[in-house]
Design a protein around this motif. Structure first.
Motif, PDB file in Angstrom:
ATOM      1  N   MET A   1       0.843  -1.196   0.000  1.00 34.66           N
ATOM      2  CA  MET A   1       0.000   0.000   0.000  1.00 34.66           C
ATOM      3  C   MET A   1       0.874   1.240   0.000  1.00 34.66           C
ATOM      4  SD  MET A   1      -2.945   1.074   2.725  1.00 34.66           S
ATOM      5  CE  MET A   1      -3.721   2.676   2.630  1.00 34.66           C
ATOM      6  N   PHE A   2       0.547   2.175  -0.870  1.00 31.71           N
ATOM      7  CA  PHE A   2       1.343   3.394  -1.010  1.00 31.71           C
ATOM      8  C   PHE A   2       0.558   4.589  -0.475  1.00 31.71           C
ATOM      9  CE2 PHE A   2       2.548   0.454  -4.377  1.00 31.71           C
ATOM     10  CZ  PHE A   2       3.920   0.375  -4.163  1.00 31.71           C
ATOM     11  N   ALA A   3       1.278   5.539   0.093  1.00 34.98           N
ATOM     12  CA  ALA A   3       0.620   6.713   0.664  1.00 34.98           C
ATOM     13  C   ALA A   3       1.545   7.915   0.577  1.00 34.98           C
ATOM     14  CB  ALA A   3       0.226   6.450   2.116  1.00 34.98           C
ATOM     15  N   ILE A   4       0.939   9.107   0.607  1.00 37.67           N
ATOM     16  CA  ILE A   4       1.681  10.361   0.694  1.00 37.67           C
ATOM     17  C   ILE A   4       1.026  11.199   1.781  1.00 37.67           C
ATOM     18  CG2 ILE A   4       2.406  12.475  -0.470  1.00 37.67           C
ATOM     19  CD1 ILE A   4       2.338  10.966  -3.106  1.00 37.67           C
ATOM     20  N   ALA A   5       1.827  11.574   2.764  1.00 43.38           N
ATOM     21  CA  ALA A   5       1.333  12.414   3.856  1.00 43.38           C
ATOM     22  C   ALA A   5       2.116  13.727   3.860  1.00 43.38           C
ATOM     23  CB  ALA A   5       1.493  11.688   5.188  1.00 43.38           C
ATOM     24  N   GLN A   6       1.610  14.683   4.599  1.00 40.76           N
ATOM     25  CA  GLN A   6       2.302  15.960   4.754  1.00 40.76           C
ATOM     26  C   GLN A   6       2.457  16.275   6.230  1.00 40.76           C
ATOM     27  OE1 GLN A   6       0.597  19.264   2.581  1.00 40.76           O
ATOM     28  NE2 GLN A   6      -0.060  17.940   0.893  1.00 40.76           N
ATOM     29  N   LYS A   7       3.564  16.925   6.558  1.00 42.56           N
ATOM     30  CA  LYS A   7       3.719  17.445   7.908  1.00 42.56           C
ATOM     31  C   LYS A   7       4.419  18.794   7.822  1.00 42.56           C
ATOM     32  CE  LYS A   7       8.027  14.917   8.994  1.00 42.56           C
ATOM     33  NZ  LYS A   7       8.657  13.953   9.927  1.00 42.56           N
ATOM     34  N   GLU A 100       8.074  23.875  -6.437  1.00 41.70           N
ATOM     35  CA  GLU A 100       6.640  23.724  -6.183  1.00 41.70           C
ATOM     36  C   GLU A 100       6.242  22.267  -6.343  1.00 41.70           C
ATOM     37  OE1 GLU A 100       2.302  25.168  -7.990  1.00 41.70           O
ATOM     38  OE2 GLU A 100       4.179  25.807  -8.957  1.00 41.70           O
ATOM     39  N   ALA A 101       5.548  21.733  -5.355  1.00 41.18           N
ATOM     40  CA  ALA A 101       5.015  20.378  -5.456  1.00 41.18           C
ATOM     41  C   ALA A 101       3.768  20.406  -6.323  1.00 41.18           C
ATOM     42  CB  ALA A 101       4.683  19.833  -4.076  1.00 41.18           C
ATOM     43  N   THR A 102       3.704  19.484  -7.286  1.00 41.46           N
ATOM     44  CA  THR A 102       2.558  19.474  -8.193  1.00 41.46           C
ATOM     45  C   THR A 102       1.854  18.118  -8.105  1.00 41.46           C
ATOM     46  OG1 THR A 102       3.996  18.877 -10.073  1.00 41.46           O
ATOM     47  CG2 THR A 102       3.538  21.224  -9.720  1.00 41.46           C
ATOM     48  N   GLU A 103       2.100  17.235  -9.041  1.00 41.45           N
ATOM     49  CA  GLU A 103       1.343  15.986  -9.132  1.00 41.45           C
ATOM     50  C   GLU A 103       1.761  14.967  -8.074  1.00 41.45           C
ATOM     51  OE1 GLU A 103       0.427  12.514 -12.489  1.00 41.45           O
ATOM     52  OE2 GLU A 103       1.598  14.284 -13.007  1.00 41.45           O
ATOM     53  N   GLN A 104       0.756  14.263  -7.518  1.00 42.17           N
ATOM     54  CA  GLN A 104       0.994  13.171  -6.578  1.00 42.17           C
ATOM     55  C   GLN A 104       0.259  11.926  -7.072  1.00 42.17           C
ATOM     56  OE1 GLN A 104       0.179  14.141  -2.433  1.00 42.17           O
ATOM     57  NE2 GLN A 104       0.292  16.328  -2.897  1.00 42.17           N
ATOM     58  N   ARG A 105       0.876  10.750  -6.846  1.00 45.32           N
ATOM     59  CA  ARG A 105       0.238   9.489  -7.234  1.00 45.32           C
ATOM     60  C   ARG A 105       0.533   8.421  -6.185  1.00 45.32           C
ATOM     61  NH1 ARG A 105       2.036   7.220 -12.703  1.00 45.32           N
ATOM     62  NH2 ARG A 105       0.646   5.573 -11.954  1.00 45.32           N
ATOM     63  N   VAL A 115       8.577  21.092  -9.217  1.00 41.58           N
ATOM     64  CA  VAL A 115       8.874  21.890 -10.405  1.00 41.58           C
ATOM     65  C   VAL A 115       9.617  23.157 -10.012  1.00 41.58           C
ATOM     66  CG1 VAL A 115       7.840  23.221 -12.302  1.00 41.58           C
ATOM     67  CG2 VAL A 115       6.885  20.994 -11.676  1.00 41.58           C
ATOM     68  N   LEU A 116      10.601  23.513 -10.825  1.00 44.87           N
ATOM     69  CA  LEU A 116      11.312  24.782 -10.689  1.00 44.87           C
ATOM     70  C   LEU A 116      11.264  25.506 -12.024  1.00 44.87           C
ATOM     71  CD1 LEU A 116      13.185  26.710  -9.028  1.00 44.87           C
ATOM     72  CD2 LEU A 116      15.127  25.461 -10.032  1.00 44.87           C
ATOM     73  N   ASN A 117      10.775  26.744 -12.005  1.00 44.09           N
ATOM     74  CA  ASN A 117      10.740  27.585 -13.197  1.00 44.09           C
ATOM     75  C   ASN A 117      11.756  28.711 -13.071  1.00 44.09           C
ATOM     76  OD1 ASN A 117       8.367  26.644 -14.904  1.00 44.09           O
ATOM     77  ND2 ASN A 117       7.363  26.884 -12.920  1.00 44.09           N
ATOM     78  N   SER A 118      12.308  29.107 -14.198  1.00 44.40           N
ATOM     79  CA  SER A 118      13.208  30.258 -14.202  1.00 44.40           C
ATOM     80  C   SER A 118      12.441  31.501 -13.734  1.00 44.40           C
ATOM     81  CB  SER A 118      13.773  30.484 -15.603  1.00 44.40           C
ATOM     82  OG  SER A 118      12.721  30.574 -16.563  1.00 44.40           O
ATOM     83  N   ASN A 119      13.182  32.422 -13.162  1.00 44.09           N
ATOM     84  CA  ASN A 119      12.581  33.669 -12.689  1.00 44.09           C
ATOM     85  C   ASN A 119      13.638  34.768 -12.758  1.00 44.09           C
ATOM     86  OD1 ASN A 119      14.238  33.418 -10.308  1.00 44.09           O
ATOM     87  ND2 ASN A 119      12.700  32.006  -9.459  1.00 44.09           N
ATOM     88  N   GLU A 120      13.315  35.939 -12.276  1.00 44.32           N
ATOM     89  CA  GLU A 120      14.265  37.058 -12.373  1.00 44.32           C
ATOM     90  C   GLU A 120      15.544  36.767 -11.594  1.00 44.32           C
ATOM     91  OE1 GLU A 120      13.902  39.510 -14.543  1.00 44.32           O
ATOM     92  OE2 GLU A 120      12.122  38.364 -15.084  1.00 44.32           O
ATOM     93  N   GLU A 121      15.412  36.043 -10.494  1.00 44.62           N
ATOM     94  CA  GLU A 121      16.587  35.709  -9.689  1.00 44.62           C
ATOM     95  C   GLU A 121      17.529  34.779 -10.461  1.00 44.62           C
ATOM     96  OE1 GLU A 121      17.744  33.587  -5.400  1.00 44.62           O
ATOM     97  OE2 GLU A 121      15.645  33.938  -5.930  1.00 44.62           O
ATOM     98  N   THR A 122      16.985  33.767 -11.104  1.00 46.68           N
ATOM     99  CA  THR A 122      17.844  32.840 -11.855  1.00 46.68           C
ATOM    100  C   THR A 122      18.413  33.516 -13.099  1.00 46.68           C
ATOM    101  OG1 THR A 122      16.032  31.899 -13.197  1.00 46.68           O
ATOM    102  CG2 THR A 122      16.469  30.885 -11.053  1.00 46.68           C
ATOM    103  N   PHE A 134      10.917  17.292 -11.704  1.00 50.24           N
ATOM    104  CA  PHE A 134      11.495  16.056 -11.180  1.00 50.24           C
ATOM    105  C   PHE A 134      10.395  15.265 -10.477  1.00 50.24           C
ATOM    106  CE2 PHE A 134      16.272  17.244 -10.564  1.00 50.24           C
ATOM    107  CZ  PHE A 134      16.304  17.746 -11.859  1.00 50.24           C
ATOM    108  N   THR A 135      10.320  13.980 -10.787  1.00 47.59           N
ATOM    109  CA  THR A 135       9.346  13.110 -10.144  1.00 47.59           C
ATOM    110  C   THR A 135      10.070  12.062  -9.316  1.00 47.59           C
ATOM    111  OG1 THR A 135       7.754  13.431 -11.935  1.00 47.59           O
ATOM    112  CG2 THR A 135       7.416  11.540 -10.494  1.00 47.59           C
ATOM    113  N   TYR A 136       9.798  12.070  -8.014  1.00 46.08           N
ATOM    114  CA  TYR A 136      10.371  11.097  -7.093  1.00 46.08           C
ATOM    115  C   TYR A 136       9.413   9.916  -6.984  1.00 46.08           C
ATOM    116  CZ  TYR A 136      13.363  15.006  -5.664  1.00 46.08           C
ATOM    117  OH  TYR A 136      14.247  16.050  -5.646  1.00 46.08           O
ATOM    118  N   GLU A 137       9.920   8.717  -7.233  1.00 48.16           N
ATOM    119  CA  GLU A 137       9.089   7.519  -7.206  1.00 48.16           C
ATOM    120  C   GLU A 137       9.667   6.509  -6.211  1.00 48.16           C
ATOM    121  OE1 GLU A 137       7.659   7.690 -11.897  1.00 48.16           O
ATOM    122  OE2 GLU A 137       8.914   6.028 -11.185  1.00 48.16           O
TER     123      GLU A 137
END
Length: 289
Positions: A1-7, A100-105, A115-122, A134-137
């Motif tokens: 069984m797989f799960a994703i929690a947040q703290k 930014e955390a986006t998709e979860q499965r 996800v990391l997007n370019s911005n004025e700082e970069t 990047f997707t961590y599996e």
């Protein structure tokens, strides 16, 4: 069984778990998109300097930091693009910026995309538009990191990328390495030496880069922890860097797409056409025996 929690700790932390295998991974998107911990059966696979981690102004020493848009350092931390000089610190900026955390499965594995997007700082230090996803599996005793690099610029995007995993270890003299190369370059002396599978851990620091890789897999057996670690990679990774410091309970075995200063020399540098993208992955497997 797989799960994703947040703290919520100092940062919001996502915990990916495979309850059957008793494995879990902790990801902190806003602290460089990093994996900070990986446990199997309650045993830590990664080293983490928890005190240093609490200081945002310091680079993280532990977990699996992301290297982009360079691996290693540049001479005087500078490079030239279109006749203009830019400054980039060692290993680039991706490991220091909030992602930014986006998709979860959680269907057949536990996976989280950051996800990391370019911005004025970069763009002040790296004048390109890009997106990294990047997707961590996590599944059983394996951890895979799938990466997508996108060039959103109207000009070619030059970069190198990699990871800087810190593996917790016991007695370093009981480590056995299978690195698929017969030679390494000592970063301190810049000299090349043949490699017989052994390191002299009496040195204060070891910083060796292995090129001309003969296979897509490396293994480390830690007899003191009864742990076999396997790192698999694809053609994107052309170097493995081994780094450790005397008196610390870690070693790093780092897959890099190019060696130091590639942004200036062009050696193994990846260049994406405008609108282009590249996908690649690394896989880590940890087995206790």
């Amino acid at each position: 069984m797989f799960a994703i929690a947040q703290k919520q700790q100092q940062y919001k932390t996502y915990i990916l778990s495979d309850e059957t295998a008793k494995s879990e991974v902790e990801v902190v998107p806003e602290r460089g998109g990093i994996i900070t911990r990986w446990r199997i059966g309650g045993q830590e696979i990664f080293y983490l300097d928890t005190e240093r981690f609490t200081h945002p102004e310091l680079s993280v020493r532990g977990g699996n930091p992301i290297l982009f848009p360079i691996c290693g350092n540049l001479p005087d931390n500078t490079y030239i693009h279109n006749g203009k000089q830019y400054t980039l610190k060692q290993h680039g900026f991706a490991r220091d910026l909030p992602w930014e955390a986006t998709e979860q499965r959680t269907e057949d594995k536990a996976s989280l995309t950051v996800v990391l997007n370019s911005n004025e700082e970069t763009k002040a230090v790296y004048p390109f538009d890009f997106q990294l996803a990047f997707t961590y599996e996590l599944q059983g005793n394996t951890l895979e990191v799938r990466q997508e690099y996108k060039n959103l610029s109207s000009e070619p995007l030059p970069f190198s990328a990699g990871f800087h995993p810190y593996f917790l270890c016991g007695d370093k003299t009981q480590l056995k390495f299978e690195i698929p190369s017969n030679q390494y370059q000592d970063n301190k002396t810049k000299e090349f030496h043949s490699f017989d599978g052994n390191f002299d851990f009496n040195q204060d620091e070891i910083d060796f880069a292995f090129g001309q890789l003969k296979s897509k897999s490396a293994t480390v057996i830690d007899s003191s922890r009864k742990l076999k670690l396997t790192l698999d990679y694809d053609d994107f990774s052309t170097w493995l860097v081994f780094w450790t410091v005397k008196g610390k309970e870690f070693y790093c075995l780092e897959p890099w797409s190019a060696t130091r200063n590639a942004l200036n020399t062009g050696a193994n540098l990846t260049v994406l056409d405008p609108g282009g993208s590249l996908t690649t992955s690394i896989r880590l497997a940890a087995n206790f025996f």
